[in-house]
Write a protein that holds these residues in place. Structure first.
Motif, PDB file in Angstrom:
ATOM      1  N   ALA A  23      52.780  43.951   0.064  1.00 53.85           N
ATOM      2  CA  ALA A  23      52.847  44.680  -1.201  1.00 53.85           C
ATOM      3  C   ALA A  23      52.798  43.735  -2.390  1.00 53.85           C
ATOM      4  N   ASP A  24      53.324  42.511  -2.187  1.00 52.61           N
ATOM      5  CA  ASP A  24      53.390  41.531  -3.265  1.00 52.61           C
ATOM      6  C   ASP A  24      52.405  40.401  -2.985  1.00 52.61           C
ATOM      7  N   THR A  25      51.430  40.240  -3.867  1.00 46.78           N
ATOM      8  CA  THR A  25      50.419  39.197  -3.662  1.00 46.78           C
ATOM      9  C   THR A  25      50.975  37.790  -3.874  1.00 46.78           C
ATOM     10  N   LYS A  26      52.186  37.675  -4.421  1.00 44.55           N
ATOM     11  CA  LYS A  26      52.787  36.357  -4.599  1.00 44.55           C
ATOM     12  C   LYS A  26      53.102  35.682  -3.278  1.00 44.55           C
ATOM     13  N   ASP A  27      53.221  36.486  -2.215  1.00 48.67           N
ATOM     14  CA  ASP A  27      53.515  35.935  -0.891  1.00 48.67           C
ATOM     15  C   ASP A  27      52.248  35.680  -0.078  1.00 48.67           C
ATOM     16  N   VAL A  28      51.092  35.718  -0.741  1.00 49.16           N
ATOM     17  CA  VAL A  28      49.811  35.526  -0.065  1.00 49.16           C
ATOM     18  C   VAL A  28      49.185  34.217  -0.527  1.00 49.16           C
ATOM     19  N   LEU A  29      48.654  33.444   0.416  1.00 47.56           N
ATOM     20  CA  LEU A  29      47.909  32.233   0.086  1.00 47.56           C
ATOM     21  C   LEU A  29      46.598  32.250   0.856  1.00 47.56           C
ATOM     22  N   VAL A  30      45.512  32.220   0.129  1.00 48.18           N
ATOM     23  CA  VAL A  30      44.181  32.177   0.728  1.00 48.18           C
ATOM     24  C   VAL A  30      43.785  30.718   0.909  1.00 48.18           C
ATOM     25  N   VAL A  31      43.355  30.377   2.118  1.00 50.50           N
ATOM     26  CA  VAL A  31      42.932  29.010   2.441  1.00 50.50           C
ATOM     27  C   VAL A  31      41.459  29.042   2.836  1.00 50.50           C
ATOM     28  N   MET A  32      40.659  28.179   2.230  1.00 50.90           N
ATOM     29  CA  MET A  32      39.234  28.106   2.562  1.00 50.90           C
ATOM     30  C   MET A  32      38.734  26.686   2.386  1.00 50.90           C
TER      31      MET A  32
END
Length: 328
Positions: free
Chosen positions: A48-57
């Motif tokens: 629900a909270d994008t602050k807890d998401v990290l995109v790695v590429m």
């Protein structure tokens, strides 16, 4: 502490392969706005909270630009890593596919989730500057190739079409030269239009050996001196920081620089070092003294490069132009 979500993305020109860790969910989307919103929809089902998401590429050049812009707009953190860094961390592996690559990127991010940090978004002006410098480098390489070919044509050709070949190649060279000049004007205008970049450029050019091109490149490489904490960090990035090479009592190699570096930045500072030696009496005397002591020529050049980088970082930190020291 709430469990984070690591999103590994394998970026290609047309598609994005996405893997959610630790939920072990995989799906593929198109590398366009419609696909990005599909990714956002999938993401909302788990976090629900994008602050807890990290995109790695991985770094893939222009292929990830639209995705990065979208992530910034949605407030989703991301970091781009070297593909070699990820590959060497995997150990012995077998097989390869887009899905497997996405999973491996996600697993790499998951294992290092405590130390990985979302990178600061690059300003639009810096993105444009980066693109223009890349274009200029490509045009310069192309022009150099045609100049070399024209020289060989004049020296070796004896065909009846010699005049046509020379005229045709010279026309391309003239066009590329004109294009290079136009790109350079765009770069200068871009920097001048942005007060912060213009001030940094003028500060850097106060150092003898540093011209407008190196100043623009340094602004780009360092994100206007926000990317590297000090000169030593940049020297490591550019392959100008020597590292020890010894082990136990049997291996006692001389210190050497790493070849895993930004070779273009290293090349530019090599040219700057030669320019500084020719026009800066202080550095010329220092260079000649080190040579007289028996130091290797390239080691001395590397020292001059490091001195220039140290001066650059110092004047940016002080925000005052460099004051030339009088040679003894």
């Amino acid at each position: 502490m709430k469990q984070p979500l690591i999103v590994g993305i394998d970026v290609s020109k047309l598609t994005l392969d996405i893997y959610f860790k630790p939920f072990e969910i995989f799906f593929q989307i198109t590398n366009e706005t419609e696909g990005f919103y599909k990714f956002l929809s999938q993401l909302s089902d788990f976090m629900a909270d994008t602050k807890d998401v990290l995109v790695v590429m991985e770094h893939t050049g222009r292929y990830s630009h639209r995705l990065e812009t979208f992530l910034q707009e949605q407030g989703i953190g991301y970091c781009k890593l070297s593909s070699l860094q990820i590959k060497r961390s995997l150990g012995i592996t077998r097989g390869k596919s887009d899905r497997v690559d996405a999973q491996r990127i996600a697993e790499y991010g998951w294992l290092r989730r405590d130390i990985l940090q979302a990178q600061d978004p690059l300003q639009p002006q810096l993105q444009q500057l980066q693109s223009l410098l890349s274009l200029r480098a490509k045009l310069v390489r192309d022009r150099a190739g045609y100049v070399c070919r024209l020289k060989e044509t004049k020296a070796t050709s004896s065909s009846c079409c010699l005049a046509f070949e020379i005229k045709s190649q010279q026309k391309v060279i003239d066009y590329l030269k004109k294009s290079i000049d136009e790109v350079e004007e765009q770069i200068k205008a871009l920097i001048k239009a942005e007060p912060a970049l213009d001030k940094t450029s003028k500060l850097l050019q106060s150092v003898k050996g540093i011209g407008w091109l190196i100043a623009a490149s340094m602004i780009c490489y360092t994100a206007n001196f926000k990317k590297f904490a000090n000169a030593r960090k940049f020297n490591c990035y550019a392959g100008m920081a020597p590292f020890k090479h010894d082990s136990g009592t049997s291996i006692r190699g001389r210190a050497r620089v790493s070849h895993l570096a930004n070779k273009e930045a290293k090349r530019l500072f090599t040219l700057a070092a030669y320019s500084a030696i020719n026009h800066n009496e202080e550095l010329r005397q220092y260079y000649q003294r080190r040579l007289a002591e028996g130091k290797r020529k390239m080691s001395c050049i590397n020292i001059i490069r490091a001195k220039l980088v140290a001066r650059i970082f110092s004047i940016v930190k002080r925000q005052t132009p460099y004051v030339q020291q009088l040679a003894a």
